[in-house]
Design a protein around this motif. Structure first.
Motif, PDB file in Angstrom:
ATOM      1  N   ASN A 124       0.805  -1.228   0.000  1.00 61.18           N
ATOM      2  CA  ASN A 124       0.000   0.000   0.000  1.00 61.18           C
ATOM      3  C   ASN A 124       0.837   1.275   0.000  1.00 61.18           C
ATOM      4  O   ASN A 124       0.336   2.349   0.327  1.00 61.18           O
ATOM      5  CB  ASN A 124      -0.976   0.024   1.187  1.00 61.18           C
ATOM      6  N   VAL A 125       2.104   1.145  -0.336  1.00 63.91           N
ATOM      7  CA  VAL A 125       2.991   2.289  -0.535  1.00 63.91           C
ATOM      8  C   VAL A 125       3.746   2.015  -1.841  1.00 63.91           C
ATOM      9  O   VAL A 125       4.467   1.026  -1.925  1.00 63.91           O
ATOM     10  CB  VAL A 125       4.000   2.453   0.622  1.00 63.91           C
ATOM     11  N   PRO A 126       3.583   2.846  -2.873  1.00 67.65           N
ATOM     12  CA  PRO A 126       4.169   2.547  -4.176  1.00 67.65           C
ATOM     13  C   PRO A 126       5.629   2.114  -4.161  1.00 67.65           C
ATOM     14  O   PRO A 126       6.001   1.126  -4.791  1.00 67.65           O
ATOM     15  CB  PRO A 126       3.971   3.855  -4.950  1.00 67.65           C
ATOM     16  N   LYS A 127       6.475   2.827  -3.412  1.00 68.71           N
ATOM     17  CA  LYS A 127       7.904   2.507  -3.448  1.00 68.71           C
ATOM     18  C   LYS A 127       8.227   1.178  -2.769  1.00 68.71           C
ATOM     19  O   LYS A 127       9.300   0.621  -2.962  1.00 68.71           O
ATOM     20  CB  LYS A 127       8.730   3.626  -2.835  1.00 68.71           C
ATOM     21  N   LYS A 128       7.303   0.634  -1.965  1.00 71.77           N
ATOM     22  CA  LYS A 128       7.530  -0.636  -1.287  1.00 71.77           C
ATOM     23  C   LYS A 128       6.891  -1.818  -2.016  1.00 71.77           C
ATOM     24  O   LYS A 128       7.086  -2.967  -1.605  1.00 71.77           O
ATOM     25  CB  LYS A 128       6.997  -0.568   0.144  1.00 71.77           C
ATOM     26  N   GLU A 129       6.128  -1.549  -3.054  1.00 71.70           N
ATOM     27  CA  GLU A 129       5.475  -2.635  -3.778  1.00 71.70           C
ATOM     28  C   GLU A 129       6.519  -3.531  -4.439  1.00 71.70           C
ATOM     29  O   GLU A 129       7.583  -3.063  -4.865  1.00 71.70           O
ATOM     30  CB  GLU A 129       4.527  -2.088  -4.852  1.00 71.70           C
ATOM     31  N   GLY A 130       6.192  -4.802  -4.567  1.00 71.12           N
ATOM     32  CA  GLY A 130       7.111  -5.738  -5.216  1.00 71.12           C
ATOM     33  C   GLY A 130       6.817  -5.943  -6.683  1.00 71.12           C
ATOM     34  O   GLY A 130       7.391  -6.827  -7.313  1.00 71.12           O
ATOM     35  N   SER A 131       5.936  -5.113  -7.224  1.00 72.51           N
ATOM     36  CA  SER A 131       5.432  -5.360  -8.576  1.00 72.51           C
ATOM     37  C   SER A 131       6.134  -4.552  -9.668  1.00 72.51           C
ATOM     38  O   SER A 131       5.532  -4.202 -10.678  1.00 72.51           O
ATOM     39  CB  SER A 131       3.928  -5.068  -8.621  1.00 72.51           C
ATOM     40  N   TYR A 132       7.424  -4.266  -9.466  1.00 73.79           N
ATOM     41  CA  TYR A 132       8.223  -3.603 -10.491  1.00 73.79           C
ATOM     42  C   TYR A 132       9.290  -4.564 -11.006  1.00 73.79           C
ATOM     43  O   TYR A 132       9.749  -5.445 -10.275  1.00 73.79           O
ATOM     44  CB  TYR A 132       8.913  -2.350  -9.936  1.00 73.79           C
ATOM     45  N   PHE A 133       9.679  -4.371 -12.247  1.00 68.58           N
ATOM     46  CA  PHE A 133      10.786  -5.159 -12.789  1.00 68.58           C
ATOM     47  C   PHE A 133      12.046  -4.832 -12.009  1.00 68.58           C
ATOM     48  O   PHE A 133      12.388  -3.668 -11.828  1.00 68.58           O
ATOM     49  CB  PHE A 133      10.982  -4.841 -14.268  1.00 68.58           C
ATOM     50  N   ARG A 134      12.752  -5.887 -11.557  1.00 67.70           N
ATOM     51  CA  ARG A 134      13.934  -5.699 -10.711  1.00 67.70           C
ATOM     52  C   ARG A 134      15.141  -6.478 -11.241  1.00 67.70           C
ATOM     53  O   ARG A 134      15.876  -7.090 -10.479  1.00 67.70           O
ATOM     54  CB  ARG A 134      13.622  -6.114  -9.270  1.00 67.70           C
ATOM     55  N   ASP A 135      15.316  -6.469 -12.559  1.00 68.62           N
ATOM     56  CA  ASP A 135      16.460  -7.131 -13.174  1.00 68.62           C
ATOM     57  C   ASP A 135      16.534  -8.610 -12.803  1.00 68.62           C
ATOM     58  O   ASP A 135      17.599  -9.140 -12.491  1.00 68.62           O
ATOM     59  CB  ASP A 135      17.771  -6.431 -12.796  1.00 68.62           C
ATOM     60  N   SER A 136      15.405  -9.274 -12.796  1.00 73.61           N
ATOM     61  CA  SER A 136      15.336 -10.692 -12.484  1.00 73.61           C
ATOM     62  C   SER A 136      14.250 -11.334 -13.331  1.00 73.61           C
ATOM     63  O   SER A 136      13.284 -10.670 -13.726  1.00 73.61           O
ATOM     64  CB  SER A 136      15.016 -10.885 -10.994  1.00 73.61           C
ATOM     65  N   LYS A 137      14.390 -12.627 -13.609  1.00 77.74           N
ATOM     66  CA  LYS A 137      13.354 -13.325 -14.356  1.00 77.74           C
ATOM     67  C   LYS A 137      12.166 -13.690 -13.470  1.00 77.74           C
ATOM     68  O   LYS A 137      11.123 -14.104 -13.952  1.00 77.74           O
ATOM     69  CB  LYS A 137      13.924 -14.584 -15.008  1.00 77.74           C
ATOM     70  N   PHE A 138      12.328 -13.535 -12.163  1.00 72.35           N
ATOM     71  CA  PHE A 138      11.261 -13.846 -11.212  1.00 72.35           C
ATOM     72  C   PHE A 138      10.557 -12.555 -10.814  1.00 72.35           C
ATOM     73  O   PHE A 138      11.174 -11.655 -10.238  1.00 72.35           O
ATOM     74  CB  PHE A 138      11.835 -14.561  -9.987  1.00 72.35           C
ATOM     75  N   MET A 139       9.276 -12.454 -11.129  1.00 72.97           N
ATOM     76  CA  MET A 139       8.551 -11.193 -10.992  1.00 72.97           C
ATOM     77  C   MET A 139       7.240 -11.370 -10.252  1.00 72.97           C
ATOM     78  O   MET A 139       6.740 -12.477 -10.083  1.00 72.97           O
ATOM     79  CB  MET A 139       8.297 -10.606 -12.376  1.00 72.97           C
ATOM     80  N   TYR A 140       6.697 -10.230  -9.837  1.00 70.90           N
ATOM     81  CA  TYR A 140       5.411 -10.209  -9.154  1.00 70.90           C
ATOM     82  C   TYR A 140       4.528  -9.151  -9.807  1.00 70.90           C
ATOM     83  O   TYR A 140       5.026  -8.126 -10.290  1.00 70.90           O
ATOM     84  CB  TYR A 140       5.596  -9.875  -7.671  1.00 70.90           C
ATOM     85  N   ALA A 141       3.225  -9.396  -9.800  1.00 75.69           N
ATOM     86  CA  ALA A 141       2.289  -8.454 -10.401  1.00 75.69           C
ATOM     87  C   ALA A 141       1.327  -7.914  -9.352  1.00 75.69           C
ATOM     88  O   ALA A 141       0.978  -8.604  -8.393  1.00 75.69           O
ATOM     89  CB  ALA A 141       1.501  -9.130 -11.519  1.00 75.69           C
ATOM     90  N   PHE A 142       0.888  -6.684  -9.565  1.00 77.77           N
ATOM     91  CA  PHE A 142      -0.132  -6.078  -8.714  1.00 77.77           C
ATOM     92  C   PHE A 142      -1.496  -6.328  -9.350  1.00 77.77           C
ATOM     93  O   PHE A 142      -1.711  -6.037 -10.525  1.00 77.77           O
ATOM     94  CB  PHE A 142       0.113  -4.574  -8.581  1.00 77.77           C
TER      95      PHE A 142
END
Length: 259
Positions: free
Chosen positions: A164-182
């Motif tokens: 619930n805080v944009p900068k803490k969300e895990g749903s951004y590309f982070r230079d990894s093949k393992f990702m999460y979506a919002f």
């Protein structure tokens, strides 16, 4: 003779240094454009196809993560092929749509691959879909599952269960093949248009790639796992107004080649 040897050594050293510099340049990731991955899960093919008709005017691109491929009718397979032809991505979402973590806990990883992954890949390939991305049903994953699926897929997506805080969300590309979506289904507990706008603003201002997921696009909400087409239009309009890029999940593999 000594001079010639010295020249050879000098030239060899220079070539070796030049080669090293080139290698360093080649592995440095190039900057990529801020953008969004819009992904859909399950098998709402007719609704996806109808949404595409509405959103084509934005030159959008999406990733459709399909489950139960052998239960989908021929007309829907043709629609998926047409979506793929238009440049959208068709990805995997399980042969039976099992919860991977729960299934593996009960039956083991080998049985999971045998029942859920291998037949999905084989059947989708036979129907004309060369799947390189996979989204976990229900979004649940584990390190053991990621490890065994890694050789099969270029990109593996779970779900972000929100801070619930944009900068803490895990749903951004982070230079990894393992990702999460919002999840942006309108009835999702964490969803709201104001917060979606916050996520998009943060993505644009910080040159991020935001990964979104949803399920069934509809004009009017009637049950869970639905997203209003107007919500998708909201995202597409924001992206066009802010010169952001539409990414597919597979585009996030080797991003250094994307400008």
């Amino acid at each position: 003779m000594k001079i010639n040897i010295f020249k050879i050594i000098l030239i060899s050293s220079f070539l070796a240094l030049f080669s090293c510099v080139n290698k360093i340049k080649n592995i440095e990731p190039k900057p990529y454009k801020a953008g969004v991955v819009i992904s859909f899960d399950d098998a709402y093919v007719d609704e996806w196809f109808d949404a595409d008709k509405v959103l084509k005017k934005y030159d959008w691109k999406a990733t459709f993560c399909v489950c139960r491929i052998d239960s989908i009718g021929t007309p829907q397979i043709k629609k998926l092929l047409e979506l793929q032809k238009e440049g959208h991505e068709i990805a995997g979402h399980g042969y039976h749509h099992y919860n991977a973590v729960k299934f593996v806990h009960k039956y083991g990883i080998d049985e999971y691959m045998k029942q859920e992954i291998n037949p999905m890949i084989a059947s989708m390939k036979k129907k004309g879909f060369n799947v390189s991305s996979f989204a976990y049903p229900y979004g649940e994953r584990s390190e053991a599952l990621d490890k065994v699926l890694s050789p099969k897929f270029k990109v593996i997506r779970g779900r972000d269960f929100c801070d619930n805080v944009p900068k803490k969300e895990g749903s951004y590309f982070r230079d990894s093949k393992f990702m999460y979506a919002f999840d942006i289904d309108n009835n999702h507990i964490h969803f709201s248009i104001p917060y979606l706008l916050e996520l998009l603003d943060y993505t644009k201002k910080n040159n991020k790639i935001l990964i979104l997921c949803s399920h069934k696009p509809v004009k009017n909400l009637t049950k869970n796992y639905q997203i209003k087409i107007e919500t998708l239009e909201f995202v597409c309009k924001y992206m066009k107004l802010n010169d952001m890029k539409f990414y597919r999940l597979s585009d996030l593999d080797n991003l250094e080649t994307i400008k």
